[in-house]
Design a protein around this motif. Sequence first.
Motif, mmCIF file in Angstrom:
data_model
loop_
_atom_site.group_PDB
_atom_site.id
_atom_site.type_symbol
_atom_site.label_atom_id
_atom_site.label_comp_id
_atom_site.label_asym_id
_atom_site.label_seq_id
_atom_site.Cartn_x
_atom_site.Cartn_y
_atom_site.Cartn_z
ATOM 1 N N THR A 85 6.389 4.725 -0.857
ATOM 2 C CA THR A 85 6.834 3.433 -1.352
ATOM 3 C C THR A 85 8.312 3.865 0.820
ATOM 4 O O THR A 85 7.917 3.383 1.444
ATOM 5 N N GLU A 141 4.080 -3.155 -0.411
ATOM 6 C CA GLU A 141 5.673 -3.481 0.123
ATOM 7 C C GLU A 141 5.870 -3.201 1.747
ATOM 8 O O GLU A 141 7.381 -4.536 1.294
ATOM 9 N N PRO A 147 11.437 -6.894 -5.291
ATOM 10 C CA PRO A 147 10.637 -5.767 -6.446
ATOM 11 C C PRO A 147 9.364 -6.203 -7.003
ATOM 12 O O PRO A 147 9.222 -7.137 -7.433
ATOM 13 N N ASP A 149 6.381 -3.717 -9.747
ATOM 14 C CA ASP A 149 6.253 -2.226 -10.655
ATOM 15 C C ASP A 149 4.953 -2.009 -10.623
ATOM 16 O O ASP A 149 4.012 -2.812 -9.738
ATOM 17 N N GLY A 159 10.593 -1.136 -9.628
ATOM 18 C CA GLY A 159 11.728 -1.777 -8.774
ATOM 19 C C GLY A 159 11.365 -1.371 -7.049
ATOM 20 O O GLY A 159 12.110 -2.100 -7.199
ATOM 21 N N ALA A 160 10.084 -1.050 -7.319
ATOM 22 C CA ALA A 160 9.786 -1.157 -5.683
ATOM 23 C C ALA A 160 10.076 -2.239 -4.151
ATOM 24 O O ALA A 160 9.221 -3.474 -5.178
ATOM 25 N N PHE A 161 10.689 -1.993 -3.259
ATOM 26 C CA PHE A 161 10.960 -2.852 -2.568
ATOM 27 C C PHE A 161 11.442 -2.058 -1.527
ATOM 28 O O PHE A 161 12.148 -1.579 -1.597
#
Length: 362
Positions: A85, A141, A147, A149, A159-161
């Motif tokens: 990420t 990404e 976001p 998971d 909650g990756a973004f």
Amino acid sequence: MTVKFIGYIGFNDHSEIHAGTRSRILDRDYVEAAARAQEAGGFDRVLIPFSSASPESQIVAAHVAAITTRLGFLVAHRPGFTQPTLAARQLATLDQLSGGRVAVHIITGAADEEMARDGDHSIKADRYARSDEYVGLLKQEWTAAGPFDHDGRFYHVKGAFSAIKPDNLPVFFGGASPEAIDVAGRHADVYALWGETHEQVREIVARVRASAARYNRRPGFSLSLRPVIAETEEAAWKRADEIVEQVRAARAAAGLPLTDHQPPNDGARRLLETVRTAPRNGRLWTAVAALTGAQGNSTGLVGTPEQVADALLDYYDLGIDHFLIRGFEPLADSIAYGRDLIPLVHEKVAARDAAREVALAS
């Protein structure tokens, strides 16, 4: 089909003929001169390499981007040492600041002892599985509108973004093992291979295309070579023989082996088989690969610019649309390629494609 040329910035103006192995000490004046020369010479990109002892490739790319306007960058990047990420945001930032001039070359691994220098003690099969998951997260990404998971074998994010997205960031990928071909089929925008015989190139292109077809994808292909050119064929082979003796002397002085190599990867083993069965195969030149154990990009094409251009077109006809070329005198050779080889290849490719269009229309 267009053809693109990738050059090389190896941090200083030395190669295997000077010290046996490629030195990684950073010479800023050389890096800047090499970037400007290759931009002026018509290279589309330059590879910026990575190893456990090298300067950091993304930082070098950022510096070179600031002193050039058109030249693109193929940033070598090894999964496993940066969270994907974070790497996605770093590469996207570099892409935005450079005006969309970045591609990433995913280097899955190297010899176990080199990986261990950066604290990685994984096994080869796990590295390809990790690269698969890693590149998938990079792309997620770069494209996710919100976001997300991810709960995988190697990475767990919630909650990756990334607020920053690349304009166009192609993924290059290499490796000849079944695991590598499978990952390349899923993720590679360009599959990278070393200079081999026509039969070997035809075979691995077919394997990668079959792997990619399972995912409705059709990657490009990049072939890495070390051209040795001169005004006459005799002079070119004389220079090639001199390079072999310089490599031999430099490796001997450094205490490096000249025979009985046991490379850890399938690609190097394939090259050594080429050395054994076809030490001189047309224009293909494998003598340096024999001395170095097929370490990295070590095969070449030898002849006049016209002869080497024709040899490159033979690979173009096999589906190669990128050529990564670099010399044993890095700066001087890159200037010669830009002056004598790259324009000639573009001219021949245009003529070849025009003739095909006429034939199809008739």
